[in-house]
Design an enzyme around this catalytic site. Structure first.
Site, PDB file in Angstrom:
ATOM      1  N   ASP A  35    -125.521 -86.388 -13.017  1.00 57.98           N
ATOM      2  CA  ASP A  35    -125.703 -85.697 -14.290  1.00 57.98           C
ATOM      3  C   ASP A  35    -125.982 -84.201 -14.120  1.00 57.98           C
ATOM      4  O   ASP A  35    -126.557 -83.558 -14.990  1.00 57.98           O
ATOM      5  CB  ASP A  35    -126.831 -86.340 -15.097  1.00 57.98           C
ATOM      6  CG  ASP A  35    -128.162 -86.313 -14.351  1.00 57.98           C
ATOM      7  OD1 ASP A  35    -128.166 -85.955 -13.154  1.00 57.98           O
ATOM      8  OD2 ASP A  35    -129.193 -86.655 -14.958  1.00 57.98           O
ATOM      9  N   HIS A 238    -109.241 -71.965   7.325  1.00 55.44           N
ATOM     10  CA  HIS A 238    -110.155 -72.209   6.210  1.00 55.44           C
ATOM     11  C   HIS A 238    -111.419 -72.917   6.696  1.00 55.44           C
ATOM     12  O   HIS A 238    -111.895 -73.859   6.070  1.00 55.44           O
ATOM     13  CB  HIS A 238    -109.463 -73.018   5.111  1.00 55.44           C
ATOM     14  CG  HIS A 238    -108.438 -72.228   4.358  1.00 55.44           C
ATOM     15  ND1 HIS A 238    -107.492 -72.812   3.540  1.00 55.44           N
ATOM     16  CD2 HIS A 238    -108.205 -70.885   4.307  1.00 55.44           C
ATOM     17  CE1 HIS A 238    -106.732 -71.870   3.016  1.00 55.44           C
ATOM     18  NE2 HIS A 238    -107.140 -70.693   3.470  1.00 55.44           N
ATOM     19  N   ASP A 255    -115.087 -64.032   6.524  1.00 50.64           N
ATOM     20  CA  ASP A 255    -114.262 -63.833   5.327  1.00 50.64           C
ATOM     21  C   ASP A 255    -115.143 -64.233   4.148  1.00 50.64           C
ATOM     22  O   ASP A 255    -115.297 -65.411   3.840  1.00 50.64           O
ATOM     23  CB  ASP A 255    -113.012 -64.708   5.409  1.00 50.64           C
ATOM     24  CG  ASP A 255    -112.010 -64.428   4.291  1.00 50.64           C
ATOM     25  OD1 ASP A 255    -112.405 -63.835   3.274  1.00 50.64           O
ATOM     26  OD2 ASP A 255    -110.833 -64.818   4.427  1.00 50.64           O
ATOM     27  N   ASP A 266    -112.421 -59.476  -1.829  1.00 50.97           N
ATOM     28  CA  ASP A 266    -111.982 -60.412  -0.785  1.00 50.97           C
ATOM     29  C   ASP A 266    -111.851 -59.643   0.521  1.00 50.97           C
ATOM     30  O   ASP A 266    -110.864 -58.939   0.731  1.00 50.97           O
ATOM     31  CB  ASP A 266    -110.654 -61.045  -1.191  1.00 50.97           C
ATOM     32  CG  ASP A 266    -110.198 -62.150  -0.241  1.00 50.97           C
ATOM     33  OD1 ASP A 266    -110.952 -62.472   0.705  1.00 50.97           O
ATOM     34  OD2 ASP A 266    -109.099 -62.691  -0.439  1.00 50.97           O
ATOM     35  N   HIS A 345    -100.085 -67.078   8.330  1.00 52.74           N
ATOM     36  CA  HIS A 345    -100.223 -66.890   6.885  1.00 52.74           C
ATOM     37  C   HIS A 345     -99.567 -65.597   6.409  1.00 52.74           C
ATOM     38  O   HIS A 345     -99.195 -64.726   7.203  1.00 52.74           O
ATOM     39  CB  HIS A 345    -101.705 -66.915   6.476  1.00 52.74           C
ATOM     40  CG  HIS A 345    -102.564 -65.907   7.167  1.00 52.74           C
ATOM     41  ND1 HIS A 345    -102.528 -64.560   6.873  1.00 52.74           N
ATOM     42  CD2 HIS A 345    -103.507 -66.051   8.141  1.00 52.74           C
ATOM     43  CE1 HIS A 345    -103.407 -63.917   7.617  1.00 52.74           C
ATOM     44  NE2 HIS A 345    -104.008 -64.787   8.404  1.00 52.74           N
ATOM     45  N   HIS A 349    -102.238 -61.202  -0.943  1.00 49.91           N
ATOM     46  CA  HIS A 349    -102.058 -61.848  -2.234  1.00 49.91           C
ATOM     47  C   HIS A 349    -102.661 -60.970  -3.323  1.00 49.91           C
ATOM     48  O   HIS A 349    -103.481 -60.085  -3.059  1.00 49.91           O
ATOM     49  CB  HIS A 349    -102.739 -63.229  -2.242  1.00 49.91           C
ATOM     50  CG  HIS A 349    -104.184 -63.199  -1.828  1.00 49.91           C
ATOM     51  ND1 HIS A 349    -105.202 -62.792  -2.676  1.00 49.91           N
ATOM     52  CD2 HIS A 349    -104.795 -63.496  -0.651  1.00 49.91           C
ATOM     53  CE1 HIS A 349    -106.360 -62.852  -2.039  1.00 49.91           C
ATOM     54  NE2 HIS A 349    -106.150 -63.270  -0.800  1.00 49.91           N
ATOM     55  N   HIS A 356    -107.525 -65.296  -5.627  1.00 51.44           N
ATOM     56  CA  HIS A 356    -106.080 -65.416  -5.480  1.00 51.44           C
ATOM     57  C   HIS A 356    -105.508 -65.347  -6.893  1.00 51.44           C
ATOM     58  O   HIS A 356    -105.249 -66.375  -7.524  1.00 51.44           O
ATOM     59  CB  HIS A 356    -105.684 -66.724  -4.792  1.00 51.44           C
ATOM     60  CG  HIS A 356    -106.111 -66.810  -3.369  1.00 51.44           C
ATOM     61  ND1 HIS A 356    -106.430 -67.992  -2.748  1.00 51.44           N
ATOM     62  CD2 HIS A 356    -106.276 -65.854  -2.419  1.00 51.44           C
ATOM     63  CE1 HIS A 356    -106.777 -67.770  -1.499  1.00 51.44           C
ATOM     64  NE2 HIS A 356    -106.689 -66.470  -1.271  1.00 51.44           N
ATOM     65  N   GLU A 380    -104.146 -58.566   4.914  1.00 47.58           N
ATOM     66  CA  GLU A 380    -104.975 -59.324   5.850  1.00 47.58           C
ATOM     67  C   GLU A 380    -104.190 -59.899   7.037  1.00 47.58           C
ATOM     68  O   GLU A 380    -104.065 -61.114   7.184  1.00 47.58           O
ATOM     69  CB  GLU A 380    -105.687 -60.454   5.112  1.00 47.58           C
ATOM     70  CG  GLU A 380    -104.769 -61.297   4.219  1.00 47.58           C
ATOM     71  CD  GLU A 380    -105.531 -62.342   3.451  1.00 47.58           C
ATOM     72  OE1 GLU A 380    -106.217 -63.165   4.094  1.00 47.58           O
ATOM     73  OE2 GLU A 380    -105.449 -62.358   2.219  1.00 47.58           O
ATOM     74  N   TYR A 384    -104.205 -65.539  15.839  1.00 47.30           N
ATOM     75  CA  TYR A 384    -105.090 -66.675  16.122  1.00 47.30           C
ATOM     76  C   TYR A 384    -104.622 -67.368  17.405  1.00 47.30           C
ATOM     77  O   TYR A 384    -103.494 -67.872  17.467  1.00 47.30           O
ATOM     78  CB  TYR A 384    -105.072 -67.649  14.947  1.00 47.30           C
ATOM     79  CG  TYR A 384    -105.347 -66.950  13.636  1.00 47.30           C
ATOM     80  CD1 TYR A 384    -106.645 -66.717  13.201  1.00 47.30           C
ATOM     81  CD2 TYR A 384    -104.295 -66.479  12.844  1.00 47.30           C
ATOM     82  CE1 TYR A 384    -106.903 -66.051  12.015  1.00 47.30           C
ATOM     83  CE2 TYR A 384    -104.540 -65.811  11.655  1.00 47.30           C
ATOM     84  CZ  TYR A 384    -105.843 -65.592  11.250  1.00 47.30           C
ATOM     85  OH  TYR A 384    -106.086 -64.930  10.074  1.00 47.30           O
ATOM     86  N   ARG A 402    -108.918 -61.583  12.135  1.00 46.22           N
ATOM     87  CA  ARG A 402    -108.299 -61.204  10.869  1.00 46.22           C
ATOM     88  C   ARG A 402    -109.053 -59.987  10.336  1.00 46.22           C
ATOM     89  O   ARG A 402    -110.278 -59.901  10.459  1.00 46.22           O
ATOM     90  CB  ARG A 402    -108.355 -62.357   9.865  1.00 46.22           C
ATOM     91  CG  ARG A 402    -107.718 -62.025   8.517  1.00 46.22           C
ATOM     92  CD  ARG A 402    -107.449 -63.258   7.661  1.00 46.22           C
ATOM     93  NE  ARG A 402    -108.643 -63.966   7.223  1.00 46.22           N
ATOM     94  CZ  ARG A 402    -109.037 -65.138   7.708  1.00 46.22           C
ATOM     95  NH1 ARG A 402    -108.353 -65.728   8.687  1.00 46.22           N
ATOM     96  NH2 ARG A 402    -110.129 -65.731   7.253  1.00 46.22           N
ATOM     97  N   GLU A 404    -109.169 -57.733   6.739  1.00 41.18           N
ATOM     98  CA  GLU A 404    -108.688 -57.806   5.351  1.00 41.18           C
ATOM     99  C   GLU A 404    -109.349 -56.733   4.496  1.00 41.18           C
ATOM    100  O   GLU A 404    -110.565 -56.595   4.485  1.00 41.18           O
ATOM    101  CB  GLU A 404    -109.000 -59.183   4.779  1.00 41.18           C
ATOM    102  CG  GLU A 404    -108.575 -59.375   3.340  1.00 41.18           C
ATOM    103  CD  GLU A 404    -108.884 -60.776   2.846  1.00 41.18           C
ATOM    104  OE1 GLU A 404    -108.238 -61.221   1.892  1.00 41.18           O
ATOM    105  OE2 GLU A 404    -109.789 -61.428   3.419  1.00 41.18           O
TER     106      GLU A 404
END
Length: 434
Positions: A35, A238, A255, A266, A345, A349, A356, A380, A384, A402, A404
């Site tokens: 709840d 991710h 990130d 971002d 990737h 974006h 996004h 970005e 890897y 990375r 960005e």
């Protein structure tokens, strides 16, 4: 944001519509456990058009050959709800706050929408929403369609989100101000993480350091789930567990960013846990940074996104060849998509009310859009190199990087909105050891 801005957005949406009715629903409450609900976050399209932040509300836009009309359906004030959860704005409060033609009780929506739909031939809604209110509208339209004696009825149901998100693609000066504020707070949080990072800390402790900055600066929410990935964890794109211990000699990829008045930032930065890049880390980092700077330098009005994506992949493929991770001619490697193993990737974006932003990348003919003034996107690039990949030179294994930033397209080219965040090797080492 001034009510005038929301009024103007509705006017522009009505200009894009044929005669008919558009219904945009608020976001529903989302159950977290039994709840209890997640903190409420408004539907971005709905907020974009009216600025109303309460749930169980609807915006209805009506367009005929001679006039337009805007209705806002809200929950009436309820004393018991106010006692437990805080007072809602209610009908009278909404009438005073918003420049709409009518404010109506959401309890009357079902009957009201049936009457409205009897007079129109086009219905604009989010075709992919599971909102019960939109389902009710579709069912009402279908029932009217099969009824006898109705002179006018809904003949087509169209997607309103494409129209709204085409508008959202171009940010106003007021929207850029909101994004700048989100980025300014995020910059402080990334710098705090760099200064506080030590070997032996847990990833979640760095996340907590950033969350403290967000909350203490007035940003109520993260723009997305934070990634704090030490060592080889950075090679899981991710990664959100954020539970492992940070080790001396590893990098940590963060990130993470906040939103301000629902507008996102971002940002990703990668830096050494102990404050000093190793030679191998320095080599890979320098390549990723060089790619990012070249890609940002190419952003200007008129550049097509498909060319832009290809250009970024060419640069990353060249970087992988220079590092000795790939060998051969770039054209052959790219045709075989060999570079995608290490740079999987896209280069970026759209960003705005959603991290996004679901704005179109192609026009109605399916052609890639060209950059234009007012667009905001992330850049970005990443490389890897998994720890268990024996095809990678041993000194590079386990490195994931990375970088960005958030870029505004301007009439003269572009502006890096997040340029204040430490990014060069020297800047990062100085921040980490400051």
């Amino acid at each position: 944001m001034n009510e005038t801005h929301f009024f103007e957005r509705r006017r522009r949406l009505l200009d894009l519509m044929d005669e008919g009715v558009a219904i945009i629903a608020s976001a529903p409450l989302q159950t977290r456990s039994n709840d209890t609900e997640y903190p409420y976050r408004q539907n971005s399209d709905f907020y974009y058009l009216c600025g109303f932040t309460e749930d169980n509300s609807l915006l209805v836009l009506i367009k005929t050959a001679t006039e337009t009309k805007t209705l806002l359906f809200v929950e009436a004030y309820n004393a018991e709800h106010a006692l437990w959860n805080g007072a809602r704005l209610g009908l009278e409060g909404a009438k005073e706050r918003f420049s709409v033609d009518e404010v109506r009780d959401i309890a009357d929506y079902n009957e009201t929408i049936k009457e409205i739909l009897r007079e129109h031939i086009n219905l604009y809604i989010d075709l992919y929403s599971d909102s019960s209110r939109l389902t009710e509208a579709k069912q009402a339209a279908q029932a009217l369609h099969s009824s006898r004696g109705i002179k006018r009825h809904i003949r087509s149901i169209r997607d309103v989100t494409y129209l709204i998100r085409t508008l959202r693609l171009f940010k106003s000066a007021e929207e850029i101000t909101q994004i700048r504020q989100a980025i300014d707070i995020t910059a402080k949080a990334h710098h705090a993480a760099m200064r506080e990072c030590r070997s032996g800390m847990s990833e979640y402790q760095l996340q907590a350091a950033m969350s403290y900055v967000f909350l203490s600066s007035g940003a109520a929410y993260e723009a997305y789930g934070a990634i704090v990935a030490g060592g080889n964890n950075a090679n899981t794109l991710h990664y959100i567990d954020n539970r492992e211990v940070l080790r001396d000699g590893d990098l940590v990829l963060i990130d993470a960013a906040c939103e301000w008045n629902l507008y996102a930032s971002d940002i990703t930065r990668t830096f050494p846990v102990n404050g000093k890049f190793s030679n191998a880390q320095r080599e890979v980092y320098a390549k990723v940074l060089a790619v990012q700077l070249q890609v940002i330098g190419a952003i200007k009005p008129g550049v097509k996104r498909d060319w832009f994506q290809t250009y970024s992949e060419e640069l990353l493929c060249d970087a992988l060849i220079d590092l000795g991770i790939l060998s051969g001619k770039r054209e052959t490697l790219m045709e075989a998509k060999e570079h995608k193993k290490y740079a999987p990737h896209g280069i970026g974006h759209w960003m705005g009310l959603d991290v996004h932003d679901p704005c179109p990348y192609v026009d109605e003919a399916g052609e890639p859009l060209a950059f234009a003034e007012g667009m905001v996107m992330t850049i970005e690039p990443g490389i890897y190199l998994r720890a268990d990949d024996e095809s990678v030179p041993e000194k590079y294994r386990g490195i994931g990087i990375r970088i960005e930033d958030n870029i505004l397209v301007t009439s003269a080219g572009n502006e890096n909105l997040s340029s204040m965040i430490a990014k060069t090797i020297d800047e990062i080492e100085e921040m980490c050891n400051g």
